[in-house]
Design a protein around this motif. Structure first.
Motif, PDB file in Angstrom:
ATOM      1  N   TRP A 184       0.825  -1.205   0.000  1.00  0.00           N
ATOM      2  CA  TRP A 184       0.000   0.000   0.000  1.00  0.00           C
ATOM      3  C   TRP A 184       0.863   1.261   0.000  1.00  0.00           C
ATOM      4  N   PHE A 185       2.023   1.223   0.666  1.00  0.00           N
ATOM      5  CA  PHE A 185       2.939   2.363   0.582  1.00  0.00           C
ATOM      6  C   PHE A 185       3.346   2.592  -0.877  1.00  0.00           C
ATOM      7  N   GLN A 186       3.610   1.504  -1.582  1.00  0.00           N
ATOM      8  CA  GLN A 186       3.982   1.608  -2.993  1.00  0.00           C
ATOM      9  C   GLN A 186       2.873   2.280  -3.797  1.00  0.00           C
ATOM     10  N   GLN A 187       1.617   1.931  -3.486  1.00  0.00           N
ATOM     11  CA  GLN A 187       0.495   2.546  -4.189  1.00  0.00           C
ATOM     12  C   GLN A 187       0.380   4.030  -3.854  1.00  0.00           C
ATOM     13  N   ILE A 188       0.591   4.379  -2.593  1.00  0.00           N
ATOM     14  CA  ILE A 188       0.547   5.782  -2.190  1.00  0.00           C
ATOM     15  C   ILE A 188       1.605   6.585  -2.949  1.00  0.00           C
ATOM     16  N   ILE A 189       2.821   6.039  -3.045  1.00  0.00           N
ATOM     17  CA  ILE A 189       3.894   6.712  -3.778  1.00  0.00           C
ATOM     18  C   ILE A 189       3.510   6.875  -5.247  1.00  0.00           C
ATOM     19  N   HIS A 190       2.893   5.855  -5.811  1.00  0.00           N
ATOM     20  CA  HIS A 190       2.440   5.908  -7.211  1.00  0.00           C
ATOM     21  C   HIS A 190       1.448   7.056  -7.399  1.00  0.00           C
ATOM     22  N   GLU A 191       0.502   7.208  -6.472  1.00  0.00           N
ATOM     23  CA  GLU A 191      -0.501   8.270  -6.580  1.00  0.00           C
ATOM     24  C   GLU A 191       0.130   9.645  -6.358  1.00  0.00           C
ATOM     25  N   LEU A 192       0.968   9.761  -5.340  1.00  0.00           N
ATOM     26  CA  LEU A 192       1.590  11.052  -5.053  1.00  0.00           C
ATOM     27  C   LEU A 192       2.482  11.510  -6.194  1.00  0.00           C
ATOM     28  N   ARG A 193       3.216  10.568  -6.763  1.00  0.00           N
ATOM     29  CA  ARG A 193       4.100  10.920  -7.878  1.00  0.00           C
ATOM     30  C   ARG A 193       3.284  11.461  -9.056  1.00  0.00           C
ATOM     31  N   SER A 194       2.140  10.842  -9.330  1.00  0.00           N
ATOM     32  CA  SER A 194       1.318  11.307 -10.451  1.00  0.00           C
ATOM     33  C   SER A 194       0.774  12.712 -10.190  1.00  0.00           C
ATOM     34  N   VAL A 195       0.415  12.979  -8.931  1.00  0.00           N
ATOM     35  CA  VAL A 195      -0.102  14.310  -8.582  1.00  0.00           C
ATOM     36  C   VAL A 195       1.008  15.361  -8.703  1.00  0.00           C
ATOM     37  N   ILE A 196       2.204  15.025  -8.226  1.00  0.00           N
ATOM     38  CA  ILE A 196       3.333  15.944  -8.350  1.00  0.00           C
ATOM     39  C   ILE A 196       3.639  16.213  -9.817  1.00  0.00           C
ATOM     40  N   ARG A 213      -7.932   9.047  -2.847  1.00  0.00           N
ATOM     41  CA  ARG A 213      -7.568   7.621  -2.823  1.00  0.00           C
ATOM     42  C   ARG A 213      -6.470   7.376  -1.792  1.00  0.00           C
ATOM     43  N   VAL A 214      -5.480   8.270  -1.747  1.00  0.00           N
ATOM     44  CA  VAL A 214      -4.408   8.149  -0.764  1.00  0.00           C
ATOM     45  C   VAL A 214      -4.982   8.195   0.652  1.00  0.00           C
ATOM     46  N   PHE A 256       8.113   4.254   3.544  1.00  0.00           N
ATOM     47  CA  PHE A 256       7.447   5.180   4.456  1.00  0.00           C
ATOM     48  C   PHE A 256       8.184   6.516   4.479  1.00  0.00           C
ATOM     49  N   ARG A 257       9.525   6.481   4.429  1.00  0.00           N
ATOM     50  CA  ARG A 257      10.311   7.708   4.399  1.00  0.00           C
ATOM     51  C   ARG A 257      10.118   8.459   3.087  1.00  0.00           C
ATOM     52  N   VAL A 258       9.976   7.711   2.000  1.00  0.00           N
ATOM     53  CA  VAL A 258       9.733   8.354   0.707  1.00  0.00           C
ATOM     54  C   VAL A 258       8.396   9.100   0.733  1.00  0.00           C
ATOM     55  N   VAL A 259       7.376   8.471   1.329  1.00  0.00           N
ATOM     56  CA  VAL A 259       6.067   9.132   1.455  1.00  0.00           C
ATOM     57  C   VAL A 259       6.218  10.419   2.259  1.00  0.00           C
ATOM     58  N   GLU A 260       6.964  10.351   3.362  1.00  0.00           N
ATOM     59  CA  GLU A 260       7.197  11.561   4.168  1.00  0.00           C
ATOM     60  C   GLU A 260       7.862  12.653   3.336  1.00  0.00           C
ATOM     61  N   ASN A 261       8.872  12.269   2.549  1.00  0.00           N
ATOM     62  CA  ASN A 261       9.566  13.237   1.701  1.00  0.00           C
ATOM     63  C   ASN A 261       8.603  13.891   0.726  1.00  0.00           C
TER      64      ASN A 261
END
Length: 241
Positions: A137-149, A171-172, A212-217
């Motif tokens: 799920w962290f991987q999915q969150i990163i996928h969504e955040l990256r697309s938004v950025i 979704r996140v 998890f650290r990547v999500v924080e970043n």
């Protein structure tokens, strides 16, 4: 000599991919993170795309989107464009559920340490499975955040894509709510059941989760606002092989 011992040198954080200066006597990565990357962006006047690449550790790749031939505003691919892409990638080899999801690799990735020692602790399987689910799920969150950025990295963002970005952030939020609910599953494990294998896991800790650290970043957490594990920067933790 003393001067060479304090001479700055370049270090690359294994989490963010950002390069920063560190002294020879300081551990690399002790002060990395979004704050350092953002500061580098301000100092060098980097465009939004360059800063995004440094925060996520990957080059910009706007999936299912395209820009005009004149480099105009980003837009979603049309249905016709998507269909042409799909047909261009078709093959004669049939695709089945198990192979599509890579279930051989996913379901074969649970390896209790206690089992390898000849006396498997029953609850260790649950412990591993739950944390692997977190990482997926962290991987999915990163996928969504990256697309938004990526969407907001463009000078002009159509209203339609602002809605897309809002939907993905919702979704996140839903995923984060689900991650909290997963704790109730771990709570079905008794303290004694956990102690059957806990000592075998040293020095592993959830604080060492790279994703998890990547999500924080990506969400903008500053380096000096972090809770440090073992009084060391997260970049010093070894990544999964």
């Amino acid at each position: 000599d003393a001067s060479s011992a304090s001479e700055p040198r370049a270090a690359v954080c294994p989490v963010t991919g950002a390069t920063h200066a560190t002294s020879a006597g300081a551990p690399a990565g002790a002060s990395g993170g979004a704050g350092a990357a953002a500061a580098a962006g301000k100092a060098g006047g980097s465009p939004p795309v360059a800063r995004t690449a440094s925060l996520t550790g990957n080059p910009i790749n706007v999936r299912s989107m395209t820009s005009g031939a004149d480099g105009g505003p980003v837009r979603e691919m049309t249905r016709e464009e998507r269909m042409r892409f799909v047909h261009s990638r078709k093959s004669d080899k049939p695709l089945y559920y198990g192979s599509y999801l890579g279930l051989d690799r996913v379901l074969g990735s649970v390896h209790p340490v206690s089992r390898s020692l000849g006396k498997e602790a029953h609850d260790e399987h649950l412990f591993i499975s739950t944390h692997q689910a977190y990482e997926i799920w962290f991987q999915q969150i990163i996928h969504e955040l990256r697309s938004v950025i990526d969407i907001f990295a463009f000078p002009t963002v159509p209203a339609k894509l602002v809605i897309v970005a809002a939907d993905r952030m919702e979704r996140v939020s839903k995923i984060q709510a689900l991650l909290l609910q997963q704790l109730s599953i771990l709570e079905t494990m008794s303290p004694m059941g956990f102690l059957e294998f806990r000592d075998l896991l040293f020095p592993a800790s959830g604080f060492q989760s790279t994703q998890f650290r990547v999500v924080e970043n990506m969400l903008g957490l500053k380096s000096d606002s972090r809770i440090r594990y073992g009084k060391t920067g997260y970049c010093s933790f070894p990544r999964a092989s």
